[in-house]
Write a protein that holds these residues in place. Sequence first.
Motif, short mmCIF file in Angstrom:
data_model
loop_
_atom_site.label_atom_id
_atom_site.label_comp_id
_atom_site.label_asym_id
_atom_site.label_seq_id
_atom_site.Cartn_x
_atom_site.Cartn_y
_atom_site.Cartn_z
N GLY A 1 0.84 -1.19 0.00
CA GLY A 1 0.00 0.00 0.00
C GLY A 1 0.88 1.24 0.00
O GLY A 1 2.05 1.17 -0.40
N PRO A 2 0.37 2.36 0.47
CA PRO A 2 1.16 3.59 0.48
C PRO A 2 2.42 3.44 1.33
O PRO A 2 2.38 2.87 2.41
CB PRO A 2 0.20 4.61 1.11
N TYR A 3 3.52 3.98 0.79
CA TYR A 3 4.79 3.92 1.53
C TYR A 3 5.72 5.03 1.10
O TYR A 3 5.51 5.69 0.09
CB TYR A 3 5.46 2.55 1.35
N GLN A 4 6.76 5.21 1.91
CA GLN A 4 7.85 6.14 1.64
C GLN A 4 9.13 5.31 1.66
O GLN A 4 9.38 4.58 2.62
CB GLN A 4 7.95 7.21 2.74
N GLY A 5 9.94 5.40 0.62
CA GLY A 5 11.20 4.66 0.58
C GLY A 5 11.42 3.99 -0.75
O GLY A 5 10.75 4.30 -1.74
N THR A 6 12.37 3.05 -0.75
CA THR A 6 12.69 2.31 -1.96
C THR A 6 11.56 1.34 -2.29
O THR A 6 10.65 1.15 -1.48
CB THR A 6 14.01 1.54 -1.78
N MET A 7 11.64 0.72 -3.44
CA MET A 7 10.56 -0.18 -3.86
C MET A 7 10.34 -1.30 -2.85
O MET A 7 11.30 -1.91 -2.37
CB MET A 7 10.88 -0.79 -5.22
N GLY A 8 9.08 -1.54 -2.52
CA GLY A 8 8.73 -2.61 -1.60
C GLY A 8 8.33 -3.87 -2.35
O GLY A 8 8.09 -3.84 -3.56
N CYS A 9 8.26 -4.97 -1.63
CA CYS A 9 7.73 -6.20 -2.21
C CYS A 9 6.26 -5.95 -2.56
O CYS A 9 5.56 -5.23 -1.85
CB CYS A 9 7.83 -7.34 -1.21
N LEU A 10 5.78 -6.56 -3.63
CA LEU A 10 4.40 -6.32 -4.03
C LEU A 10 3.42 -7.11 -3.18
O LEU A 10 2.38 -6.58 -2.79
CB LEU A 10 4.21 -6.64 -5.51
N ARG A 11 3.71 -8.37 -2.91
CA ARG A 11 2.80 -9.23 -2.15
C ARG A 11 3.57 -10.06 -1.14
O ARG A 11 4.68 -10.51 -1.41
CB ARG A 11 2.02 -10.14 -3.09
N ILE A 12 2.94 -10.27 0.02
CA ILE A 12 3.54 -11.08 1.08
C ILE A 12 2.45 -11.98 1.65
O ILE A 12 1.43 -11.49 2.15
CB ILE A 12 4.12 -10.18 2.19
N PRO A 13 2.65 -13.29 1.61
CA PRO A 13 1.68 -14.20 2.21
C PRO A 13 1.72 -14.12 3.74
O PRO A 13 2.77 -13.89 4.33
CB PRO A 13 2.12 -15.60 1.75
N PHE A 14 0.57 -14.31 4.38
CA PHE A 14 0.53 -14.42 5.84
C PHE A 14 1.52 -15.51 6.25
O PHE A 14 1.60 -16.56 5.61
CB PHE A 14 -0.86 -14.81 6.32
N GLY A 15 2.24 -15.27 7.33
CA GLY A 15 3.17 -16.26 7.86
C GLY A 15 4.56 -16.21 7.25
O GLY A 15 5.45 -16.89 7.72
N LYS A 16 4.78 -15.41 6.20
CA LYS A 16 6.09 -15.35 5.55
C LYS A 16 6.76 -14.02 5.86
O LYS A 16 6.18 -12.96 5.68
CB LYS A 16 5.95 -15.53 4.05
N GLY A 17 8.00 -14.07 6.33
CA GLY A 17 8.74 -12.87 6.65
C GLY A 17 8.18 -12.16 7.87
O GLY A 17 7.28 -12.65 8.55
N ALA B 1 4.49 -12.57 9.46
CA ALA B 1 4.39 -13.04 10.85
C ALA B 1 3.45 -12.14 11.65
O ALA B 1 2.63 -12.63 12.43
CB ALA B 1 5.77 -13.08 11.50
N ALA B 2 3.55 -10.82 11.44
CA ALA B 2 2.64 -9.90 12.14
C ALA B 2 1.20 -10.12 11.70
O ALA B 2 0.28 -10.10 12.52
CB ALA B 2 3.05 -8.45 11.89
N ALA B 3 1.00 -10.36 10.41
CA ALA B 3 -0.35 -10.62 9.90
C ALA B 3 -0.90 -11.93 10.46
O ALA B 3 -2.07 -12.01 10.85
CB ALA B 3 -0.35 -10.66 8.37
N GLU B 4 -0.06 -12.95 10.52
CA GLU B 4 -0.47 -14.28 11.00
C GLU B 4 -0.83 -14.26 12.48
O GLU B 4 -1.83 -14.83 12.90
CB GLU B 4 0.66 -15.27 10.75
#
Length: 156
Positions: free
Chosen positions: A63-79, A83-86
């Motif tokens: 979603g909205p961010y400030q900084g270098t390019m972010g990952c586009l998608r992250i599954p729950f439980g990964k990274g 982990a925070a989402a899970e």
Amino acid sequence: MSSKAEQYEEVRKQIRSVVTGETSETARYATAACLLREMFGERFFWTGFYVVDPAKARELVVGPYQGTMGCLRIPFGKGVCGAAAETGETQLVEDVHAFPGHIACDSRSNSEIVVPVMGRDGKLAAVLDVDSTEFGAFDTVDQAGLEAICADLLTA
């Protein structure tokens, strides 16, 4: 110079004053990412939100961010974000390279804090992700400040 806790309270007030009455979650997230980055500068190397994708169960989309390019998608439980989402719990990581399953969106990131953002319905709406190039850049003061901001974000 004000303390870090005072800086968090100040930016929390700023965010609330701008987003109160705003109906767009995107605008709320963009405002928070911008004002946090402005308050804390380069220590907040990457500051932004991964939003729960309603079309794909258990997946976050950038979603909205400030900084270098972010990952586009992250599954729950990964990274760290997954982990925070899970778990629905803040993840405070002093060294991301030691975190099992860490996703390196930018190899310059060395520490990270990720805070869940709950919607008005009580369900996970997004996570706030803040990365730093410094090891051990975040502590319990950061955690308390960011959790307070995230608790307000969709309810102000």
